[in-house]
Design a protein around this motif. Structure first.
Motif, mmCIF file in Angstrom:
data_model
loop_
_atom_site.group_PDB
_atom_site.id
_atom_site.type_symbol
_atom_site.label_atom_id
_atom_site.label_comp_id
_atom_site.label_asym_id
_atom_site.label_seq_id
_atom_site.Cartn_x
_atom_site.Cartn_y
_atom_site.Cartn_z
ATOM 1 N N SER A 1 1.239 -1.352 0.093
ATOM 2 C CA SER A 1 0.154 0.050 -0.291
ATOM 3 C C SER A 1 1.197 1.064 -0.069
ATOM 4 O O SER A 1 -0.350 2.546 -0.128
ATOM 5 C CB SER A 1 -1.031 -0.305 1.560
ATOM 6 N N GLY A 2 2.259 0.887 -0.166
ATOM 7 C CA GLY A 2 3.237 2.440 -0.399
ATOM 8 C C GLY A 2 3.523 2.583 1.233
ATOM 9 O O GLY A 2 4.115 4.347 1.362
ATOM 10 N N LYS A 3 3.639 2.047 2.248
ATOM 11 C CA LYS A 3 3.936 2.301 4.119
ATOM 12 C C LYS A 3 5.172 2.288 3.716
ATOM 13 O O LYS A 3 5.441 3.713 4.414
ATOM 14 C CB LYS A 3 3.306 1.325 4.156
ATOM 15 N N THR A 4 5.923 1.464 3.223
ATOM 16 C CA THR A 4 7.907 1.809 3.403
ATOM 17 C C THR A 4 8.027 2.653 2.138
ATOM 18 O O THR A 4 9.072 3.665 3.430
ATOM 19 C CB THR A 4 8.214 0.410 3.204
ATOM 20 N N TYR A 5 7.537 3.119 1.540
ATOM 21 C CA TYR A 5 7.921 4.031 0.803
ATOM 22 C C TYR A 5 7.644 5.451 0.745
ATOM 23 O O TYR A 5 8.458 6.647 1.591
ATOM 24 C CB TYR A 5 7.382 4.105 -0.849
ATOM 25 N N ALA B 1 -11.064 -5.363 1.525
ATOM 26 C CA ALA B 1 -11.410 -5.339 2.343
ATOM 27 C C ALA B 1 -9.962 -5.034 3.268
ATOM 28 O O ALA B 1 -10.331 -4.503 4.872
ATOM 29 C CB ALA B 1 -10.933 -7.200 2.654
ATOM 30 N N GLU B 2 -8.999 -5.056 3.555
ATOM 31 C CA GLU B 2 -8.087 -4.266 3.966
ATOM 32 C C GLU B 2 -7.816 -3.101 3.853
ATOM 33 O O GLU B 2 -7.496 -2.360 5.121
ATOM 34 C CB GLU B 2 -6.213 -5.461 2.894
ATOM 35 N N THR B 3 -8.526 -3.190 2.849
ATOM 36 C CA THR B 3 -8.231 -1.458 3.040
ATOM 37 C C THR B 3 -9.720 -0.494 3.965
ATOM 38 O O THR B 3 -9.665 0.152 4.272
ATOM 39 C CB THR B 3 -8.855 0.251 1.323
ATOM 40 N N ARG B 4 -10.431 -1.560 3.936
ATOM 41 C CA ARG B 4 -11.356 -1.043 5.112
ATOM 42 C C ARG B 4 -11.269 -0.993 5.873
ATOM 43 O O ARG B 4 -11.093 -0.693 7.432
ATOM 44 C CB ARG B 4 -12.717 -1.534 5.083
ATOM 45 N N SER B 5 -10.059 -2.442 6.545
ATOM 46 C CA SER B 5 -9.621 -2.785 8.194
ATOM 47 C C SER B 5 -8.622 -1.790 8.139
ATOM 48 O O SER B 5 -9.135 -1.286 9.490
ATOM 49 C CB SER B 5 -8.924 -4.302 7.831
ATOM 50 N N THR B 6 -7.849 -1.026 7.633
ATOM 51 C CA THR B 6 -7.084 -0.306 8.222
ATOM 52 C C THR B 6 -8.050 1.214 7.551
ATOM 53 O O THR B 6 -7.667 1.861 8.822
ATOM 54 C CB THR B 6 -5.715 -0.168 6.544
ATOM 55 N N LEU B 7 -8.910 1.874 7.381
ATOM 56 C CA LEU B 7 -9.472 2.462 7.579
ATOM 57 C C LEU B 7 -10.261 2.652 8.644
ATOM 58 O O LEU B 7 -10.679 4.140 9.510
ATOM 59 C CB LEU B 7 -10.429 2.962 6.015
ATOM 60 N N PHE C 1 1.995 9.388 27.267
ATOM 61 C CA PHE C 1 1.056 10.636 28.446
ATOM 62 C C PHE C 1 2.340 11.990 28.098
ATOM 63 O O PHE C 1 3.813 11.117 27.946
ATOM 64 C CB PHE C 1 1.672 10.510 29.187
ATOM 65 N N ASN C 2 1.861 12.910 27.805
ATOM 66 C CA ASN C 2 2.735 13.630 27.030
ATOM 67 C C ASN C 2 3.366 13.822 26.117
ATOM 68 O O ASN C 2 4.511 14.138 26.377
ATOM 69 C CB ASN C 2 4.150 14.274 28.815
ATOM 70 N N SER C 3 2.957 13.421 24.931
ATOM 71 C CA SER C 3 3.500 13.566 23.758
ATOM 72 C C SER C 3 2.255 13.919 22.984
ATOM 73 O O SER C 3 1.558 14.078 23.145
ATOM 74 C CB SER C 3 4.030 11.304 24.018
ATOM 75 N N ARG C 4 2.941 13.318 21.589
ATOM 76 C CA ARG C 4 2.379 14.090 20.365
ATOM 77 C C ARG C 4 1.729 12.175 19.532
ATOM 78 O O ARG C 4 3.542 11.907 19.611
ATOM 79 C CB ARG C 4 3.394 14.705 19.889
ATOM 80 N N THR C 5 1.084 11.823 18.507
ATOM 81 C CA THR C 5 1.057 11.239 18.113
ATOM 82 C C THR C 5 0.339 11.258 16.767
ATOM 83 O O THR C 5 -0.593 12.062 16.800
ATOM 84 C CB THR C 5 0.449 9.703 19.210
ATOM 85 N N MET C 6 1.042 10.801 15.786
ATOM 86 C CA MET C 6 0.329 10.084 14.600
ATOM 87 C C MET C 6 0.204 9.403 13.560
ATOM 88 O O MET C 6 1.089 8.473 13.866
ATOM 89 C CB MET C 6 1.232 11.787 12.986
ATOM 90 N N VAL C 7 -1.145 8.911 12.987
ATOM 91 C CA VAL C 7 -0.546 7.882 12.134
ATOM 92 C C VAL C 7 -1.183 8.127 10.900
ATOM 93 O O VAL C 7 -1.719 8.806 10.422
ATOM 94 C CB VAL C 7 -2.281 7.165 13.105
ATOM 95 N N VAL C 8 -0.306 7.187 9.749
ATOM 96 C CA VAL C 8 -0.362 7.593 8.461
ATOM 97 C C VAL C 8 -0.569 6.095 8.358
ATOM 98 O O VAL C 8 0.092 5.300 8.591
ATOM 99 C CB VAL C 8 1.430 7.610 8.184
ATOM 100 N N LEU C 9 -2.386 6.074 7.273
ATOM 101 C CA LEU C 9 -3.110 4.958 7.049
ATOM 102 C C LEU C 9 -2.644 4.848 5.447
ATOM 103 O O LEU C 9 -2.081 6.047 4.789
ATOM 104 C CB LEU C 9 -4.264 5.082 7.347
ATOM 105 N N THR C 10 -1.901 3.719 4.818
ATOM 106 C CA THR C 10 -1.285 3.992 3.775
ATOM 107 C C THR C 10 -2.356 2.983 3.235
ATOM 108 O O THR C 10 -2.622 2.121 3.303
ATOM 109 C CB THR C 10 -0.394 3.651 3.120
ATOM 110 N N CYS C 11 -3.603 3.316 1.598
ATOM 111 C CA CYS C 11 -4.319 2.691 1.420
ATOM 112 C C CYS C 11 -4.067 1.767 0.040
ATOM 113 O O CYS C 11 -3.909 3.029 -0.939
ATOM 114 C CB CYS C 11 -5.683 3.153 1.023
ATOM 115 N N SER C 12 -4.623 1.114 -0.635
ATOM 116 C CA SER C 12 -4.272 0.132 -1.621
ATOM 117 C C SER C 12 -6.147 1.287 -2.921
ATOM 118 O O SER C 12 -6.773 0.881 -2.376
ATOM 119 C CB SER C 12 -4.597 -0.952 -2.227
#
Length: 584
Positions: A328-332, A545-551, A527-538
């Motif tokens: 899905s382009g995650k490592t890229y 099905a995998e795209t729905r699970s990721t979303l 605690f006392n942190s900043r977090t970001m989730v980067v979803l990569t979808c096909s």
């Protein structure tokens, strides 16, 4: 046509000399001719006297003529006296001629000295030969043989007068040239003073502009600092995890839902919404912080995380999770390619740039470590080839969560940072179809800031986590080893979901210890942190099905709020307080 030049004083004197010599030569020639005539006449007289004595007694006829002969005897004496006088006159003429030659030589010497002296006072008189006649008026001396010759004194006086006039004119010209030089120097000095005045004004203006630039730079730094503080306060107030979704382009190998090659199951109606439409009847809307389409590049992805990277310099711990199925382009998105920097390289480049900007007030040091979690085991990816791999575990200390014995490499620039990332990627375990990664890769960047005036210090961590493929076991190989790998990946991802759910429910117990991954990220997700989730979808239909699970995973993460420990007094708080007091 220019008039003929008048003769020089030397030529005039030479003309006089020639005239005198000619006149004297003529007189000398006349005197010599007269002398010769007298000598001849004397000889005839003496001859005639001898004959008369012989014939005196025999010729009585001559007796009456004796008286006349006696009178003629006196004439030779007169002639001799006249000859002597003429010879004395010739001697006097010779002496006069000699004195005149001496006077002319002295006159020529004086004229030469006068010319040399005039040349030393004004070199232009020698160089401008044609202008010499202008200094000495032309003198036309007619040569008249019958006219009385002027004396040498008169000639010398005339020449001296001419020389004095020439010298006076030369002095006048020299004074005029000197006056012109003085006027030119005065004008030049005036121009120089004006230029110096303008230069002084320009320098003062330049100094004012430099001062304004320094003030503006200070104001800009303060504004950027206030901006980061406001962003941090906003993130503290929101307390939620930022979620962005990136959609890769369709590829020729993707299965299509229609006859056209542009078919996609994902639609982007707005920059922060996404519609999943695997068929015409089912359409699901998802809301995220940002949706990045297939046509947007790596820079757009980093722009969404720029404020979080700045938080690391402020002493916060930041975690970026790259989540999605294999292909899905995650490592890229995280690591990029040569010439196309990913999130990790862009973040490092930005940190080095910030460190240079704040160097006058803070000393910023960067270092990095790389590890992988494979089958719940921690492997150091920066070990030397001949170094035995130690058994690593996760511990908690006053500084936070750490891995004792893990290799940490200092970085002075992007060249060292890229070498570290390439070395870690090469050592990472990979298997499965098309080289699918079967481990979690964790690149940790340590940023230590020391304030130069207060010596207050703070250390922030930036975790960039390339999670293993989130696809189901059925999509991988069916061997026992692949099944074990998939089970370990599923366990850690499930534990990550449980942590987010506990944080969302504000539970008193957050299960960080259920996996190595969540245990390692405890001080960066909670605690006392900043977090970001980067979803990569096909966008391919076969990956619906995998795209729905990721979303769905991203939707759950976006509802999560990070918590702060009550009464927490972390070192970064002291650092921020000291920084604020210094700026004030």
């Amino acid at each position: 046509m220019a008039a003929l030049a008048a003769p020089s004083p030397v030529a005039v004197a030479a003309g006089h000399l020639k005239a005198i010599e000619g006149h004297l030569a003529q007189q000398v020639a006349t005197a010599i001719a007269n002398l010769d005539h007298l000598k001849e006449h004397k000889h005839l007289i003496l001859k005639s006297q001898g004959g008369s004595h012989l014939n005196a007694a025999s010729s009585p006829l001559t007796a009456g003529h004796n008286k006349e002969n006696q009178q003629e005897q006196d004439d030779p004496q007169d002639l001799q006296s006249k000859l002597a006088a003429l010879e004395r006159a010739m001697v006097d003429r010779d002496l006069l001629l000699l004195r005149q030659n001496e006077d002319i030589a002295s006159l020529e010497d004086q004229l030469a000295r006068a010319q040399r002296g005039d040349s030393s006072r004004n070199g232009s008189l020698v160089e401008q030969g044609p202008t010499e006649p202008d200094l000495i008026p032309a003198v036309n001396v007619p040569v008249n043989q019958d006219a009385p010759m002027p004396s040498s004194a008169e000639l010398a006086r005339d020449q001296i007068m001419l020389l004095r006039k020439a010298l006076q004119k030369s002095q006048d010209d020299t004074r005029q040239a000197e006056n012109s030089r003085i006027e030119s120097e005065a004008a030049l000095q005036s121009v120089v003073k004006e230029l110096q005045s303008e230069l002084t004004e320009q320098q003062q203006m330049w100094w004012r502009l430099e001062a304004d630039c320094r003030n503006l730079s200070t104001l800009l730094a303060q504004a950027n600092h206030e901006k980061r503080m406001l962003i941090n306060q906003l993130l503290d107030l929101k307390g939620s995890i930022r979620v962005i979704c990136r959609i890769r382009p369709l590829m020729s190998s993707d299965a299509l839902t229609a006859a056209t090659s542009s078919s996609s199951i994902l639609e982007i109606p707005t920059p922060d919404t996404l519609i999943l439409a695997p068929d015409r009847t089912e359409r699901t809307l998802y809301d995220f912080d940002r949706v990045i389409g297939p046509s947007e590049g790596q820079e757009e992805v980093f722009n969404e995380a720029r404020s979080l990277v700045d938080s690391v310099v402020e002493g916060y711990n930041v975690c970026m999770l790259f989540f999605g199925p294999t292909g899905s382009g995650k490592t890229y998105t995280m690591s990029g390619r040569p010439g196309d920097l990913g999130m990790a390289a862009n973040a490092l480049s930005h940190l080095f740039r910030v460190a240079k900007e704040v160097d006058s007030k803070q000393q910023v040091r960067l270092s990095a470590s790389m590890l992988e979690i494979y089958n719940e085991q921690i492997n150091d990816l920066l070990l030397a080839q001949n170094q035995q791999a130690p058994k690593l575990d996760i511990k908690e200390s006053s500084a936070g969560v750490e891995v004792p014995g893990l290799t940490i490499k200092p970085m002075a620039g992007m060249q060292e940072a890229e070498a570290i990332m390439q070395r870690g990627k090469a050592a990472r375990a990979s298997s499965g179809p098309e080289g699918a990664t079967r481990s979690h890769l964790v690149l940790t960047i340590y940023v230590t800031c020391t304030h130069r005036s207060t010596e207050a210090s703070s250390t922030g961590k930036l975790h960039l986590v390339d999670l293993a493929g989130s696809e189901r076991i059925a999509k991988g190989a069916a061997s026992a080893e692949r099944t074990k790998e998939a089970q370990a990946i599923h366990k850690s991802l499930t534990a990550l979901g449980d942590v987010m759910q506990a944080l969302q429910q504000k539970s008193s117990h957050v299960p960080f210890r259920n996996s190595k991954l969540t245990r390692l990220l405890e001080d960066s997700v909670g605690f006392n942190s900043r977090t970001m989730v980067v979803l990569t979808c096909s966008p391919a239909a076969e990956d619906a099905a995998e795209t729905r699970s990721t979303l769905e995973f991203g939707l759950k993460a976006r509802k999560t709020e990070t918590l702060s420990r009550q009464g927490s007094t972390s070192p970064k708080r002291h650092f921020l307080k000291a920084l604020r007091s210094t700026n004030e």
